[in-house]
Every structure is written in structure tokens, then in C-alpha cells.
Design a protein around this motif. Structure first.
Motif, mmCIF file in Angstrom:
data_model
loop_
_atom_site.group_PDB
_atom_site.id
_atom_site.type_symbol
_atom_site.label_atom_id
_atom_site.label_comp_id
_atom_site.label_asym_id
_atom_site.label_seq_id
_atom_site.Cartn_x
_atom_site.Cartn_y
_atom_site.Cartn_z
ATOM 1 N N MET A 104 31.294 44.975 49.235
ATOM 2 C CA MET A 104 31.960 44.498 47.954
ATOM 3 C C MET A 104 31.712 43.339 47.688
ATOM 4 O O MET A 104 31.502 42.277 48.226
ATOM 5 C CB MET A 104 33.407 44.828 47.994
ATOM 6 C CG MET A 104 34.155 44.746 46.867
ATOM 7 S SD MET A 104 35.878 45.516 46.835
ATOM 8 C CE MET A 104 36.493 43.836 47.502
ATOM 9 N N THR A 105 31.287 43.070 46.330
ATOM 10 C CA THR A 105 31.253 41.743 45.609
ATOM 11 C C THR A 105 32.287 41.296 44.781
ATOM 12 O O THR A 105 33.194 41.899 44.510
ATOM 13 C CB THR A 105 29.782 41.810 44.806
ATOM 14 O OG1 THR A 105 30.431 42.603 43.602
ATOM 15 C CG2 THR A 105 28.848 42.560 45.335
ATOM 16 N N LEU A 106 32.006 39.940 44.361
ATOM 17 C CA LEU A 106 33.165 39.293 43.655
ATOM 18 C C LEU A 106 33.346 40.167 42.405
ATOM 19 O O LEU A 106 34.555 40.395 41.745
ATOM 20 C CB LEU A 106 32.779 37.829 43.263
ATOM 21 C CG LEU A 106 33.076 36.957 44.496
ATOM 22 C CD1 LEU A 106 32.384 35.784 44.233
ATOM 23 C CD2 LEU A 106 34.672 36.720 44.703
ATOM 24 N N HIS A 107 32.508 40.527 41.711
ATOM 25 C CA HIS A 107 32.462 41.495 40.639
ATOM 26 C C HIS A 107 33.333 42.775 40.674
ATOM 27 O O HIS A 107 33.841 43.202 40.004
ATOM 28 C CB HIS A 107 31.066 41.635 39.871
ATOM 29 C CG HIS A 107 30.820 40.531 39.100
ATOM 30 N ND1 HIS A 107 31.295 39.956 38.127
ATOM 31 C CD2 HIS A 107 30.079 39.302 39.604
ATOM 32 C CE1 HIS A 107 30.551 39.007 37.502
ATOM 33 N NE2 HIS A 107 30.056 38.433 38.490
ATOM 34 N N ASP A 108 33.400 43.284 42.187
ATOM 35 C CA ASP A 108 33.977 44.536 42.265
ATOM 36 C C ASP A 108 35.444 44.441 42.452
ATOM 37 O O ASP A 108 36.369 45.508 42.530
ATOM 38 C CB ASP A 108 33.246 45.102 43.720
ATOM 39 C CG ASP A 108 31.954 45.453 43.579
ATOM 40 O OD1 ASP A 108 31.553 45.977 42.318
ATOM 41 O OD2 ASP A 108 31.222 45.259 44.567
ATOM 42 N N LEU A 109 35.933 43.213 42.541
ATOM 43 C CA LEU A 109 37.352 43.053 42.713
ATOM 44 C C LEU A 109 38.116 43.546 41.435
ATOM 45 O O LEU A 109 37.724 43.244 40.300
ATOM 46 C CB LEU A 109 37.798 41.642 42.765
ATOM 47 C CG LEU A 109 37.454 41.011 44.058
ATOM 48 C CD1 LEU A 109 37.791 39.476 44.179
ATOM 49 C CD2 LEU A 109 38.170 41.497 45.258
ATOM 50 N N ARG A 110 39.394 44.236 41.888
ATOM 51 C CA ARG A 110 40.095 44.810 40.844
ATOM 52 C C ARG A 110 41.442 43.943 40.737
ATOM 53 O O ARG A 110 41.991 43.438 41.672
ATOM 54 C CB ARG A 110 40.238 46.170 40.942
ATOM 55 C CG ARG A 110 39.290 47.176 40.746
ATOM 56 C CD ARG A 110 39.494 48.586 40.999
ATOM 57 N NE ARG A 110 40.406 48.967 42.267
ATOM 58 C CZ ARG A 110 41.927 49.365 42.332
ATOM 59 N NH1 ARG A 110 42.477 49.170 41.133
ATOM 60 N NH2 ARG A 110 42.270 49.400 43.191
ATOM 61 N N PHE A 111 41.983 43.754 39.384
ATOM 62 C CA PHE A 111 43.146 43.247 39.201
ATOM 63 C C PHE A 111 44.413 43.716 38.316
ATOM 64 O O PHE A 111 44.025 44.492 37.524
ATOM 65 C CB PHE A 111 42.798 41.650 38.264
ATOM 66 C CG PHE A 111 41.898 40.729 38.999
ATOM 67 C CD1 PHE A 111 42.482 39.730 39.816
ATOM 68 C CD2 PHE A 111 40.507 41.073 39.175
ATOM 69 C CE1 PHE A 111 41.419 38.856 40.529
ATOM 70 C CE2 PHE A 111 39.772 40.130 39.743
ATOM 71 C CZ PHE A 111 40.059 38.991 40.658
ATOM 72 N N ASP A 112 45.379 43.221 38.913
ATOM 73 C CA ASP A 112 46.603 44.043 38.459
ATOM 74 C C ASP A 112 47.607 43.112 38.299
ATOM 75 O O ASP A 112 48.429 42.650 39.228
ATOM 76 C CB ASP A 112 47.398 45.180 39.164
ATOM 77 C CG ASP A 112 48.644 45.770 38.642
ATOM 78 O OD1 ASP A 112 48.644 45.439 37.318
ATOM 79 O OD2 ASP A 112 49.308 46.437 39.373
ATOM 80 N N ASN A 113 47.570 42.272 37.283
ATOM 81 C CA ASN A 113 48.392 40.796 36.942
ATOM 82 C C ASN A 113 49.788 41.110 36.447
ATOM 83 O O ASN A 113 49.988 40.944 35.213
ATOM 84 C CB ASN A 113 47.368 40.298 35.902
ATOM 85 C CG ASN A 113 46.134 39.711 36.467
ATOM 86 O OD1 ASN A 113 45.722 39.549 37.701
ATOM 87 N ND2 ASN A 113 44.901 39.902 35.393
ATOM 88 N N ALA A 114 50.721 41.336 37.327
ATOM 89 C CA ALA A 114 51.797 41.625 36.907
ATOM 90 C C ALA A 114 52.472 40.345 36.412
ATOM 91 O O ALA A 114 53.660 40.311 35.593
ATOM 92 C CB ALA A 114 52.580 42.329 38.434
ATOM 93 N N TRP A 115 52.337 39.298 36.953
ATOM 94 C CA TRP A 115 53.083 38.124 36.496
ATOM 95 C C TRP A 115 52.616 37.874 34.984
ATOM 96 O O TRP A 115 53.606 37.414 34.191
ATOM 97 C CB TRP A 115 52.682 36.939 37.292
ATOM 98 C CG TRP A 115 53.988 36.065 37.297
ATOM 99 C CD1 TRP A 115 53.935 34.940 36.572
ATOM 100 C CD2 TRP A 115 54.926 35.927 38.318
ATOM 101 N NE1 TRP A 115 55.057 34.276 36.751
ATOM 102 C CE2 TRP A 115 55.844 34.758 38.157
ATOM 103 C CE3 TRP A 115 55.164 36.501 39.517
ATOM 104 C CZ2 TRP A 115 56.795 34.325 38.540
ATOM 105 C CZ3 TRP A 115 56.311 35.981 40.003
ATOM 106 C CH2 TRP A 115 57.166 34.825 39.782
ATOM 107 N N ALA A 116 51.483 38.149 34.571
ATOM 108 C CA ALA A 116 51.073 38.046 33.355
ATOM 109 C C ALA A 116 51.849 38.921 32.150
ATOM 110 O O ALA A 116 51.963 38.894 30.967
ATOM 111 C CB ALA A 116 49.659 38.118 33.110
#
Length: 493
Positions: free
Chosen positions: A1-13
Motif C-alpha cells: 500500500m502507498t501513501l495515496h492508498d490511505l483512507r480517511f474518516d475525519n470524525a473530529w472535523a
């Protein structure tokens, strides 16, 4: 996996707007990545070697560390919180030089990516929002060292230097650190909401922690009580580990306390060299509030402040009852750690006295804390091993207190069910050979400032696996001399 493959779920935002401020990282010039942590990479499901060697991956990481690029899905924010600093409430706190870039979704849970040294925020309090190489390397190594010892901690993916010059006690190279944590929720987040009289948001934040980080507590009869109990237990275990391994945080403000029981916000910390129960490595702590031997009491005080912040959710008597579990849990966990370090598998009531008299010996002779424990790994009751312990304590072999203690220790070992080899192996697995000593960290910093990051990588590798002896690495085991100046660091450390 690469950095660009990271998925984000930004609950704090997704919290109310005043929980944070959206801030774009300040771009820094001439950024160069000094090291990538295999531990940090593994937490994100990434390959450290690829981040270091793959041209595209390294360029992406460098741009991220420079504040010049965000990954798809990132929403950089500066969190708002408050807290008690040296016992006084400060309402003006928040992320002053770091940004929560995003909350990554991994196979094992969520990981915050937090860029320290990202520039000014509304909470910088007249600061410049920058980080220096000295403090960034110290925090980077601290995460590796604590993880290597098995102590809960924030970690980092990478540390980088840039061409910016930053004024602290002197002009220093600018730097950034990409910190990783399951969460950055602090005692101070709840203090802020309590002081603002926002019980609905206290409940909202508590549910967020439960749902996201402690899902098993959802089914508890009283989930909020269970969450506070979890925090008290984890904090007690954390402080017990600090005390057992001679770690001094030095700035145990409530805003520097993690609700998840992690070591966070490394500043003027120190690992004990020569045993000093009253060690205060922070030169701004003139009264010794955060001395080594004060940490258990400070942790309980901080938990009491958190308890007050949770009174809109939990009955006061229940909060008191949960707080009362802190000291017994800390004492029990600490005793377990010290038995392990002394090679004792069984639990005896008399072990408390054995530990106390051992520490008194170390204090009497100003002995090296970790070297003294290491000298016991090969102890077998023989005159030769007796002499080795005396040499480690730098005292005469006929020292009465040492002679008496070793007799008691020998008698105690004779009652153990394990063989000498089994005890040796067990002790070797919990007594570190490589410790993050301040003078060694300083030598790494000076090398990095001169353009040589190889010592940083070497020391990081040793701290990540501190129990395995390596050939030709004696220089990383050196103890400061008796006439070395005392550890005297600032909060900018």
C-alpha cells in the motif's frame, strides 16, 4: 500500500466548529526527511523501505512533511482544548504548532496523522508555530524507545529537517514530525467543555471516544462510568511503567494527558541515569511539581480534574469510587514490573521491602538505574557475580547494605520455581541494554544538525529493540560520568 492508498474518516472535523479551526499547513523550504520509522509505517500498513527508497513515495512524504501537500481525504485542523498547567487553569490552550491532518482508517483501527511544526494556529499564543530539529528528534526517539519497552505511547512516521531557522534559546534548524496516535483526545478537551458549561457536548465527546476507540464499552450498564474507569486503569498502568523504567515526563499538565492512557507530548523528558527519586529535568519547574517521585500523585490529581469535568455525566460518589481504584492498581502494576525486572516469578508480600531496599541502595550510591538492573541478570550468588553487582553500583564489595540485600535476594531466588537459565532469559527480556539517555540523544541531534543522520537511524533501531545486545554498539550504552552536569532541559526541548 502507498501513501495515496490511505483512507480517511475525519470524525473530529465533523464536530461543532468551535471544537477546532481549519488551518492549512505552512509550507517550509528545503525539507529533507531524516528517517522513516518501520514501526510507524507498520501502524499505517505502509512499507518503510518503500517510503525511503521509492522515488514517488519519498517525494510524497517529503511534500507532506514540508506542509506543501495533503493526501486525498485529509482535512487539517487545529484542535481546541484547555487544561491546568503547573496547577493553574489556562483557557487559551489548543494545538499551537501542530495540525491533525487526518484520521486514517487501518485494518487495526484508526490512526491520527498529526504534523508537528506545521505553523501558526489561532492557539499559538504569540508563538511561531514551528518546531526545531532538537525537539523533533527527541520526540521521534522517545516514541520508539517507549514502544520498544512496551509502554503505551504516541509514535511517529518520520522526522524531517528544513532550511528554516528558528529562534529558541538559540537559532536552530527548523523541523517537522509526523506524529501518529490512535487519538489525540486529552483530559483538556473535557475540561474545556466543562468550563464552558456544555454538558451536551461533553456527552457527545464521551460517546465519540467510546464508539471509535472503546467499542466494547457500548454494552456496559453505565458506559460513561466504564469509560472513566478505563481511563483511570490505563493511566495507573502507564504511570507504573514510567516509574518502573525511570521515565520522567516533566510536564504532566492536564492538557498533556491522553484519555486513552498514552504517553503524549514529549518535551523536557528524561530517562533516569543515576537514580534520583527527586529528578526534575525541566529547568522551569523550580518547585519540582513534576519530579520523578511526584508523578503518581500528579496523575491522580489530573484524574480528579477530569472527574470534575465528567460530573454532568456521572454521579460524584461513583467518580470518587472509581478514583479510589487508582492507587491500588498503580501499586499492583508497579510491583509486577519490578518483580519482572528482578527476575521474580512468584508474588510474595515481602517483595515490596526487597524492591524498596534495592532502590535505597541505588540512591545511596547514586548508581546507574538501568545498569544496576542489568547487573542482576547474570547474578548467580557466586563471588564473581557479587563483585559484578558491586561494580555496577560503583561501591565496595563489602558494603554492608549491599551484602545484606544480596543475601536476601539470594534467599528469595532460591524459592523461585524457575531455573537460573529461565530467570536469566526472562530478565534479559525486560531489562533494556539500550536506553534513551539524554546525552546520547544530544549526540544524535548534534550529528543531525551537522548533516549526518546515520546515528539517528542507528539509535532508533537500538531503541526499538532495546533488549537484544548488538556487537560493536557499546558506545550506545555509555553512562554519564559522576561529574557530568545534571539534566537541565526547557519546554522547547
Amino acid at each position: 500500500m502507498t501513501l495515496h492508498d490511505l483512507r480517511f474518516d475525519n470524525a473530529w472535523a465533523k464536530f461543532p466548529d468551535d471544537f477546532f479551526t481549519r488551518v492549512t499547513p505552512t509550507p517550509w523550504s528545503g525539507t529533507r526527511v531524516l528517517d522513516v520509522s518501520p514501526l510507524g509505517a507498520s501502524q499505517l500498513g505502509l512499507d518503510a523501505e518503500a517510503l525511503w527508497r521509492d522515488e514517488d513515495e519519498h517525494a510524497t512524504l517529503t511534500s507532506l512533511m514540508a506542509g506543501r501537500k495533503l493526501l486525498p481525504g485529509m482535512e487539517p485542523i487545529a484542535q481546541k482544548y484547555t487544561g491546568h498547567q503547573f496547577g493553574s487553569y489556562n483557557p487559551a490552550l489548543g494545538d499551537g504548532r501542530g495540525l491533525l491532518l487526518g484520521e486514517a482508517v487501518t485494518d487495526s483501527g484508526f490512526v491520527d496523522l498529526h504534523l508537528k511544526g506545521a505553523g501558526q494556529t489561532p492557539y499559538s499564543r504569540f508563538g511561531d508555530g514551528r518546531a526545531v530539529l532538537r525537539s523533533s528528534i527527541r520526540e521521534y526517539l522517545a516514541g520508539e524507545a517507549m514502544a520498544g519497552l512496551g509502554i503505551p505511547t504516541t509514535t511517529a512516521l518520520a522526522v524531517a529537517v528544513n532550511e528554516e531557522k528558528v529562534m529558541r534559546e538559540r537559532v536552530e534548524p527548523g523541523a517537522t514530525l509526523l506524529r501518529l496516535s490512535e487519538s489525540h483526545v486529552r483530559f483538556g478537551h473535557f475540561e474545556w467543555l466543562y468550563q464552558r458549561q456544555r454538558p451536551e457536548d461533553i456527552e457527545r465527546l464521551a460517546w465519540h471516544v467510546i464508539e471509535r476507540h472503546r467499542p466494547l464499552l457500548r454494552e456496559a450498564e453505565a458506559p460513561f462510568e466504564a469509560l472513566f474507569e478505563d481511563t483511570v486503569t490505563r493511566t495507573a498502568d502507564l504511570i507504573a511503567a514510567w516509574q518502573a523504567y525511570g521515565f520522567v515526563h516533566a510536564v504532566m499538565n492536564t492538557d498533556n494527558m491522553s484519555l486513552l492512557g498514552l504517553t503524549i507530548d514529549y518535551g523536557p523528558y528524561a530517562f533516569m541515569d543515576r537514580y534520583q527519586p527527586r529528578l526534575v529535568p525541566n529547568h522551569t519547574d523550580a518547585e519540582g511539581r513534576y519530579a520523578f517521585n511526584q508523578q503518581p500523585g500528579v496523575a491522580l490529581w489530573n484524574l480528579a480534574v477530569l472527574a470534575q469535568s465528567l460530573t454532568p455525566l456521572i454521579d460524584v460518589e461513583r467518580l470518587r469510587a472509581i478514583l479510589d481504584t487508582f492507587e491500588p492498581r498503580l501499586q499492583s502494576t508497579y510491583a509486577d514490573y519490578m518483580r519482572q525486572r528482578l527476575g521474580l516469578a512468584e508474588k510474595w508480600e515481602e517483595d515490596h521491602a526487597l524492591v524498596s531496599s534495592w532502590l535505597a541502595l541505588l540512591e545511596k550510591h547514586s548508581a546507574d538505574f538501568h545498569g544496576a538492573f542489568l547487573s542482576l541478570v547474570d547474578y548467580d550468588g557466586s563471588q564473581a557475580s557479587f563483585a559484578d553487582v558491586a561494580a555496577a553500583l560503583e561501591c565496595e564489595p563489602d558494603d554492608d547494605a549491599l551484602v545484606q540485600w544480596l543475601r536476601h535476594y539470594t534467599d528469595r531466588l532460591a524459592q523461585e520455581p524457575r531455573s537460573r537459565q529461565q530467570r536469566h532469559d526472562a530478565m534479559a527480556s525486560v531489562n533494556p541494554r539500550y536506553v534513551l539517555r539524554t546525552h546520547l540523544a544530544q549526540s544524535v541531534i548534534e550529528s543531525a544538525e551537522a548533516g549526518d543522520s546515520e546515528p539517528l537511524r542507528t539509535f532508533r533501531e537500538l531503541l526499538a529493540d532495546p533488549f537484544t545486545e548488538r556487537p560493536d554498539m557499546d558506545v550506545w550504552q555509555q553512562v554519564p560520568s559522576r561529574n557530568a552536569p545534571p539534566v537541565n532541559l526547557s519546554c522547547s526541548s
